[in-house]
Design a protein around this motif. Structure first.
Motif, short mmCIF file in Angstrom:
data_model
loop_
_atom_site.label_atom_id
_atom_site.label_comp_id
_atom_site.label_asym_id
_atom_site.label_seq_id
_atom_site.Cartn_x
_atom_site.Cartn_y
_atom_site.Cartn_z
N ASP A 101 -4.27 7.75 -4.50
CA ASP A 101 -4.78 6.97 -3.39
C ASP A 101 -4.98 5.53 -3.83
O ASP A 101 -5.55 5.24 -4.88
CB ASP A 101 -6.09 7.58 -2.86
CG ASP A 101 -7.02 8.03 -3.98
OD1 ASP A 101 -7.86 7.23 -4.42
OD2 ASP A 101 -6.89 9.19 -4.41
N THR A 102 -4.51 4.61 -3.01
CA THR A 102 -4.59 3.19 -3.36
C THR A 102 -5.98 2.64 -3.03
O THR A 102 -6.68 3.14 -2.15
CB THR A 102 -3.52 2.38 -2.62
OG1 THR A 102 -3.68 1.00 -2.92
CG2 THR A 102 -3.62 2.57 -1.11
N ASN A 103 -6.37 1.61 -3.77
CA ASN A 103 -7.71 1.04 -3.56
C ASN A 103 -7.66 -0.30 -2.83
O ASN A 103 -8.58 -1.10 -2.95
CB ASN A 103 -8.42 0.86 -4.91
CG ASN A 103 -7.57 0.08 -5.91
OD1 ASN A 103 -6.54 -0.46 -5.55
ND2 ASN A 103 -8.01 0.05 -7.16
N CYS A 113 6.46 2.75 -9.09
CA CYS A 113 5.28 1.87 -9.15
C CYS A 113 4.90 1.54 -10.59
O CYS A 113 4.23 0.54 -10.84
CB CYS A 113 4.10 2.51 -8.42
SG CYS A 113 3.59 4.13 -9.03
N LEU A 144 2.26 1.75 -3.52
CA LEU A 144 1.29 2.18 -4.51
C LEU A 144 0.84 3.62 -4.34
O LEU A 144 0.26 4.21 -5.25
CB LEU A 144 0.05 1.27 -4.46
CG LEU A 144 0.27 -0.19 -4.89
CD1 LEU A 144 -1.00 -0.98 -4.68
CD2 LEU A 144 0.71 -0.26 -6.34
N ARG A 145 1.14 4.20 -3.18
CA ARG A 145 0.65 5.56 -2.91
C ARG A 145 1.43 6.63 -3.67
O ARG A 145 1.08 7.80 -3.60
CB ARG A 145 0.74 5.84 -1.41
CG ARG A 145 -0.39 5.20 -0.61
CD ARG A 145 -0.23 5.46 0.88
NE ARG A 145 -1.45 5.17 1.59
CZ ARG A 145 -1.53 4.38 2.66
NH1 ARG A 145 -0.44 3.78 3.10
NH2 ARG A 145 -2.68 4.18 3.25
N SER A 184 -2.15 12.04 -3.17
CA SER A 184 -0.87 11.67 -3.78
C SER A 184 0.19 11.48 -2.71
O SER A 184 0.13 12.12 -1.65
CB SER A 184 -0.43 12.75 -4.76
OG SER A 184 0.77 12.38 -5.41
N SER A 210 -3.18 -1.77 -11.14
CA SER A 210 -3.02 -0.99 -9.92
C SER A 210 -3.77 0.33 -10.00
O SER A 210 -3.76 1.01 -11.02
CB SER A 210 -1.52 -0.72 -9.69
OG SER A 210 -1.33 0.25 -8.70
N MET A 211 -4.40 0.68 -8.90
CA MET A 211 -5.10 1.96 -8.70
C MET A 211 -6.36 2.11 -9.53
O MET A 211 -7.06 3.12 -9.42
CB MET A 211 -4.16 3.15 -8.96
CG MET A 211 -3.01 3.24 -7.97
SD MET A 211 -1.93 4.66 -8.22
CE MET A 211 -1.03 4.17 -9.69
N SER A 212 -6.69 1.11 -10.38
CA SER A 212 -7.90 1.19 -11.19
C SER A 212 -8.90 0.08 -10.88
O SER A 212 -10.09 0.25 -11.12
CB SER A 212 -7.54 1.12 -12.68
OG SER A 212 -6.79 2.24 -13.09
N ASN A 246 0.82 -1.21 0.00
CA ASN A 246 0.00 0.00 0.00
C ASN A 246 0.85 1.26 0.00
O ASN A 246 0.56 2.24 -0.69
CB ASN A 246 -0.94 0.00 1.22
CG ASN A 246 -2.05 -1.02 1.09
OD1 ASN A 246 -2.42 -1.39 -0.02
ND2 ASN A 246 -2.59 -1.47 2.21
N LYS A 280 -8.07 13.52 -5.35
CA LYS A 280 -7.16 12.39 -5.18
C LYS A 280 -6.15 12.70 -4.09
O LYS A 280 -5.90 13.87 -3.76
CB LYS A 280 -6.44 12.06 -6.49
CG LYS A 280 -5.37 13.05 -6.90
CD LYS A 280 -4.71 12.64 -8.21
CE LYS A 280 -3.83 11.45 -8.05
NZ LYS A 280 -3.09 11.12 -9.30
#
Length: 456
Positions: free
Chosen positions: A16-18, A182, A11-12, A421, A50-52, A8, A419
């Motif tokens: 913002d990570t999901n 990332c 990915l940040r 970041s 990632s992130m989507s 996590n 968002k």
């Protein structure tokens, strides 16, 4: 730290990570069987990335400054993937699209048309200076690729210097020069000859300076150019978009001097920040410099279609025997029409002046918040692009990841989308057309959410 926590944190870097518990709670709070079904279908048919995946929500409409989900809840959109300078569905843009669809919906390569010529001419006018040659492409990432190729041709040097934490697109060449790990993880060998240097950050930068100067970051650029040799280009965002890092005017002017001295082309990636977000047509204009190559996109498509452009100087018109782009939609009549309509709206509604006035208002509001809430470590921005950096301690500047997530999801509950970041920076980029009362209401929501932060 657990493997999940490390993932996590990793990915940040971009948004913002999901994958956190806070996101799972957000899904539970949606309480909409129809939304849940659509998210499951999305997850079934699309490749996950990632992130989507999974998506945050399911949308039914977008109009003006608002996006609306299928449950009928509306959110002021302060993210918009940076395409929404004019908001969504601006009537002048839609009218121009309809007109172009009737007249000329598509132009095969090897043919030109009036919309393309008019669009290219207009872009050179608003860019000004020596920037008087244009190429179009379907998206910003493609434009970055064209810029890198042109720099090789012009200088005869293949090496590129870029900044850590930068983002220039997600294709292989773009992630090669990008600075966010990332996007590169697991990709194997990328484009050779890329050197990265620290970005000019005064709040928590790699090279702190007591007087908050960032000139030494420019000096380091020259050091690397001289040590490395064979450098053809330096590519950078005029202003770092995702976590909003604004270099000084002195930094950019020094960079311009260094590039001139060493025959290095300066490529400014203004894809997210161009078309008025800084109160200027393009971000470099705020610093009194001119790039050799300018990359623009996102907002150029009026929040409707993907469209991007490379703008450079006549003296670099040296690639007649090479296809720099050669894209199927290279001179898209629809894209050109939308870009012309976008520019017309910005001019006729005097949005550049409005953005500068809004800048003063936002700066004052955020400064007052920073005085009131110790969790706000730093505020920074220009025009209608702002970052609020949350920290657990102002002395250590420890990133307040959990607090940022609390604020994000509370603001979504209250009708505001943006968002996060770097895990702790609230990035606010509203449509330029936003009315003052709506801007004030959005900042009220941000302040309310910050005031409710609970830190364990």
């Amino acid at each position: 730290m657990s493997m999940t926590a490390e993932k996590n944190l990793y990915l940040r870097c971009e948004g913002d990570t999901n994958t956190t518990e806070a996101r799972k709670q957000w899904y539970r709070n949606l309480n909409s069987p129809q939304t849940e079904a659509m998210l499951e279908q999305d997850s079934e048919y699309f490749l996950h990335q990632s992130m989507s995946t999974p998506c945050m929500n399911a949308l039914a409409a977008a109009n003006g400054i608002y996006i609306e989900d299928i449950s009928g809840k509306r959110y002021m959109d302060f993210h918009g993937n940076n395409v929404h300078q004019l908001g969504y569905g601006h009537p002048k843009v839609l009218k121009r699209i309809q007109q172009q669809l009737i007249e000329l919906p598509f132009a095969p390569r090897r043919f030109t048309h009036q919309a393309a010529i008019d669009c290219a001419k207009k872009l050179t006018e608003i860019a000004g200076g020596e920037l008087d040659r244009v190429l179009f492409a379907p998206g910003g990432t493609s434009v970055v690729g064209m810029a890198l190729k042109l720099a090789r041709i012009v200088t005869g040097n293949a090496k590129v210097i870029s900044l850590w934490d930068s983002f220039h697109g997600a294709s292989l060449d773009a992630i090669s020069v990008g600075g966010e790990a990332c996007f590169r993880q697991g990709m194997g060998p990328l484009m050779a000859g890329v050197e990265r240097i620290p970005p000019p950050i005064t709040y928590r930068g790699a090279f702190p300076c007591e007087d908050n100067s960032d000139l030494h970051y420019a000096d380091y650029l020259e050091y690397v150019i001289e040590k490395e040799g064979g450098v053809g280009a330096f590519i950078a965002e005029g202003i770092r978009n995702t976590d909003v890092q604004v270099p000084s005017k002195a930094y950019w002017q020094r960079v311009r001097e260094i590039c001139d001295k060493h025959n290095v082309l300066l490529i400014i990636d203004d894809i997210p920040n161009g078309m008025g977000r800084t109160g200027n047509w393009f971000s470099y204009q705020a610093f009194g410099i001119e790039p050799d190559i300018l990359c623009i996109g996102k907002g150029l498509g009026g929040g409707v279609v993907p469209f991007a452009a490379l703008i450079t100087k006549d003296k670099y018109n040296q690639a007649a025997d090479i296809s720099l782009g050669h894209y199927t939609h290279e001179k898209s009549p629809i894209g050109c029409a939308v870009a012309l309509a976008t520019i017309d709206v910005i001019e006729s509604e005097k949005l550049l002046d409005k953005v500068k006035q809004d800048q003063d208002y936002v700066s004052e509001r955020l400064s007052q918040m920073q005085k009131s809430y110790p969790v706000i470590g730093d505020i920074r921005g220009l025009g209608l692009l702002w970052g609020i950096e949350l920290v657990t301690d102002r002395l250590t500047k420890t990133r307040a990841h959990d607090a940022a997530e609390q604020v994000l999801y509370r603001c979504l509950e209250l009708g505001l989308s943006f968002k996060v970041s770097q895990g702790n920076v609230l990035q606010l980029s509203p449509p330029l057309i936003i009315k003052r009362e709506d801007l004030a209401r959005a900042l009220d929501i941000v302040e309310q959410a910050i005031s409710e932060i609970v830190i364990d």
